[in-house]
Design an enzyme around this catalytic site. Sequence first.
Site, PDB file in Angstrom:
ATOM      1  N   HIS A  32     -87.372 -59.445 -23.092  1.00 46.98           N
ATOM      2  CA  HIS A  32     -88.499 -59.889 -22.262  1.00 46.98           C
ATOM      3  C   HIS A  32     -89.827 -59.539 -22.926  1.00 46.98           C
ATOM      4  O   HIS A  32     -90.132 -58.371 -23.143  1.00 46.98           O
ATOM      5  CB  HIS A  32     -88.439 -59.225 -20.887  1.00 46.98           C
ATOM      6  CG  HIS A  32     -89.328 -59.868 -19.875  1.00 46.98           C
ATOM      7  ND1 HIS A  32     -88.940 -60.931 -19.106  1.00 46.98           N
ATOM      8  CD2 HIS A  32     -90.603 -59.601 -19.522  1.00 46.98           C
ATOM      9  CE1 HIS A  32     -89.936 -61.291 -18.308  1.00 46.98           C
ATOM     10  NE2 HIS A  32     -90.964 -60.490 -18.553  1.00 46.98           N
ATOM     11  N   ASP A  34     -93.997 -61.006 -22.543  1.00 48.30           N
ATOM     12  CA  ASP A  34     -94.889 -61.878 -21.783  1.00 48.30           C
ATOM     13  C   ASP A  34     -96.049 -62.431 -22.602  1.00 48.30           C
ATOM     14  O   ASP A  34     -97.094 -62.776 -22.033  1.00 48.30           O
ATOM     15  CB  ASP A  34     -95.443 -61.115 -20.577  1.00 48.30           C
ATOM     16  CG  ASP A  34     -94.480 -61.101 -19.411  1.00 48.30           C
ATOM     17  OD1 ASP A  34     -94.149 -62.186 -18.906  1.00 48.30           O
ATOM     18  OD2 ASP A  34     -94.039 -60.008 -19.012  1.00 48.30           O
ATOM     19  N   GLU A 137     -89.100 -66.299 -15.445  1.00 50.03           N
ATOM     20  CA  GLU A 137     -89.120 -65.063 -14.662  1.00 50.03           C
ATOM     21  C   GLU A 137     -89.503 -65.358 -13.216  1.00 50.03           C
ATOM     22  O   GLU A 137     -90.672 -65.391 -12.859  1.00 50.03           O
ATOM     23  CB  GLU A 137     -90.100 -64.051 -15.275  1.00 50.03           C
ATOM     24  CG  GLU A 137     -90.015 -62.695 -14.600  1.00 50.03           C
ATOM     25  CD  GLU A 137     -90.934 -61.669 -15.227  1.00 50.03           C
ATOM     26  OE1 GLU A 137     -90.706 -60.476 -15.002  1.00 50.03           O
ATOM     27  OE2 GLU A 137     -91.876 -62.067 -15.940  1.00 50.03           O
ATOM     28  N   HIS A 164     -89.107 -62.763  -8.713  1.00 54.17           N
ATOM     29  CA  HIS A 164     -90.058 -61.833  -9.323  1.00 54.17           C
ATOM     30  C   HIS A 164     -90.363 -60.785  -8.255  1.00 54.17           C
ATOM     31  O   HIS A 164     -89.435 -60.248  -7.647  1.00 54.17           O
ATOM     32  CB  HIS A 164     -91.304 -62.565  -9.845  1.00 54.17           C
ATOM     33  CG  HIS A 164     -92.182 -61.694 -10.694  1.00 54.17           C
ATOM     34  ND1 HIS A 164     -93.470 -61.364 -10.347  1.00 54.17           N
ATOM     35  CD2 HIS A 164     -91.933 -61.046 -11.858  1.00 54.17           C
ATOM     36  CE1 HIS A 164     -93.986 -60.560 -11.261  1.00 54.17           C
ATOM     37  NE2 HIS A 164     -93.071 -60.350 -12.190  1.00 54.17           N
ATOM     38  N   HIS A 205     -85.772 -57.392 -11.304  1.00 52.05           N
ATOM     39  CA  HIS A 205     -86.672 -57.718 -10.184  1.00 52.05           C
ATOM     40  C   HIS A 205     -85.966 -57.951  -8.855  1.00 52.05           C
ATOM     41  O   HIS A 205     -86.630 -57.959  -7.819  1.00 52.05           O
ATOM     42  CB  HIS A 205     -87.557 -58.935 -10.486  1.00 52.05           C
ATOM     43  CG  HIS A 205     -88.746 -58.626 -11.332  1.00 52.05           C
ATOM     44  ND1 HIS A 205     -89.847 -57.951 -10.859  1.00 52.05           N
ATOM     45  CD2 HIS A 205     -89.008 -58.907 -12.634  1.00 52.05           C
ATOM     46  CE1 HIS A 205     -90.738 -57.836 -11.838  1.00 52.05           C
ATOM     47  NE2 HIS A 205     -90.246 -58.397 -12.919  1.00 52.05           N
ATOM     48  N   HIS A 226     -85.066 -56.723 -18.267  1.00 49.16           N
ATOM     49  CA  HIS A 226     -85.997 -55.600 -18.460  1.00 49.16           C
ATOM     50  C   HIS A 226     -85.949 -54.685 -17.241  1.00 49.16           C
ATOM     51  O   HIS A 226     -86.784 -54.747 -16.357  1.00 49.16           O
ATOM     52  CB  HIS A 226     -87.420 -56.072 -18.769  1.00 49.16           C
ATOM     53  CG  HIS A 226     -88.055 -56.980 -17.747  1.00 49.16           C
ATOM     54  ND1 HIS A 226     -87.465 -58.115 -17.267  1.00 49.16           N
ATOM     55  CD2 HIS A 226     -89.264 -56.909 -17.122  1.00 49.16           C
ATOM     56  CE1 HIS A 226     -88.268 -58.702 -16.397  1.00 49.16           C
ATOM     57  NE2 HIS A 226     -89.365 -57.984 -16.276  1.00 49.16           N
ATOM     58  N   ASP A 334     -90.766 -55.569 -22.287  1.00 51.73           N
ATOM     59  CA  ASP A 334     -91.813 -56.060 -21.378  1.00 51.73           C
ATOM     60  C   ASP A 334     -93.204 -55.941 -21.997  1.00 51.73           C
ATOM     61  O   ASP A 334     -94.192 -55.744 -21.291  1.00 51.73           O
ATOM     62  CB  ASP A 334     -91.761 -55.358 -20.020  1.00 51.73           C
ATOM     63  CG  ASP A 334     -92.429 -56.171 -18.907  1.00 51.73           C
ATOM     64  OD1 ASP A 334     -92.775 -57.340 -19.151  1.00 51.73           O
ATOM     65  OD2 ASP A 334     -92.606 -55.643 -17.801  1.00 51.73           O
TER      66      ASP A 334
END
Length: 392
Positions: A32, A34, A137, A164, A205, A226, A334
């Site tokens: 993961h 972003d 995600e 999420h 999540h 993650h 992350d």
Amino acid sequence: MPDSPSDTSGAPSDAELRARALLAEFPVVDGHNDLPWALRQQVGYDLDARDIATDQSAHLHTDLPRLRAGGVGAQYWSVYVRTDLAGDAAVRATLEQIDCVQRLLERYPADLAPATGAADLERARREGRVASLMGAEGGHSINSSLAVLRTFHALGVRYMTLTHNDNVPWADSATDVPGVGGLSPFGQEVVREMNRLGMLVDLSHVAATTMRDALDTSTAPVIFSHSSSRAVCDHPRNIPDDVLERLPANGGVAMVTFVPKFVLQAAVDWTAAADENLRERGFHHLDTGTEAMAAHAAFEERYPRPRATVSTVADHLDHMREVAGIDHLGIGGDYDGTAFTPDGLSDVSCYPRLIAELLTRGWSPADLAKLTWSNSVRVLGDAESVASGASA
């Protein structure tokens, strides 16, 4: 003091040199990152303004030189959108995120290799390129439409995180009030369709009830792209031991994350206060833009932040290995999705420091090769095999 396993001159320790040698053969598959969202927030996808072929350390956790330095061989780029983008707006924004990843692949073909399956990861490793996959995600991205899910898969998305931070109509999030008690019947249908497509079911999540329902439903291995251990740090985003214990039977992989508020107990309350400080000043609590980070810095000056370290993350991996076994662990840092990182793990160049720490704790090279590369390649291949059987 240096923030890596180095001597006082700053030179790499023997453990870090051995870690780098191991990563040259078995690089990191990171679950993961972003970067696409950071590019959206910071420069509106202007890739000239954030040319990741050069050092972007003033703005980002991620660029090509640091991916190389960190021994990254494959990356799931998150095509995340915030949950305040709902309905068709979430679908559109996710498509824009997918477009960003595709443009990165077109712009940097010598460094980034398109990947949708296990064979692509192995090919990229032989070529010395970073295999680039995508993960959506949050199930809000599909707007409760299996047709949208199938379209994302056709565009190359190879996992979807079921929620999420907020519930979707068909699945409960770890950080929201329970809605359907785990997965609804439609949520189970989503999982079955992902199995049929060969798309990994990502349980980061989600609420523990959703984790258990998904494990009951899925015929393919699941992942946690993650997430860390709830027994080590009691945050609802982490994985309870009873769920980790089920991974061997499922074949799935839990990818430890580096986010301080998920790995260090002392950081949980501090982060809640820091997030509230942002909201009081008109920022979203996940905002990592310049103004939001300045507000964070001012808050931290008044209230010093508890510091996670490389050792903190290694503690999670030690426990997760004990519960789930070495064949069911991976890494999902992350990066560019968190305002703070542990000391020693400040960006994507730092994976050798974690591997060096684990070497000093007695992890064998064979175990570390599973952690960094083999487990994540296997789980993707297994999902493909389930899909092939379903379509036979």
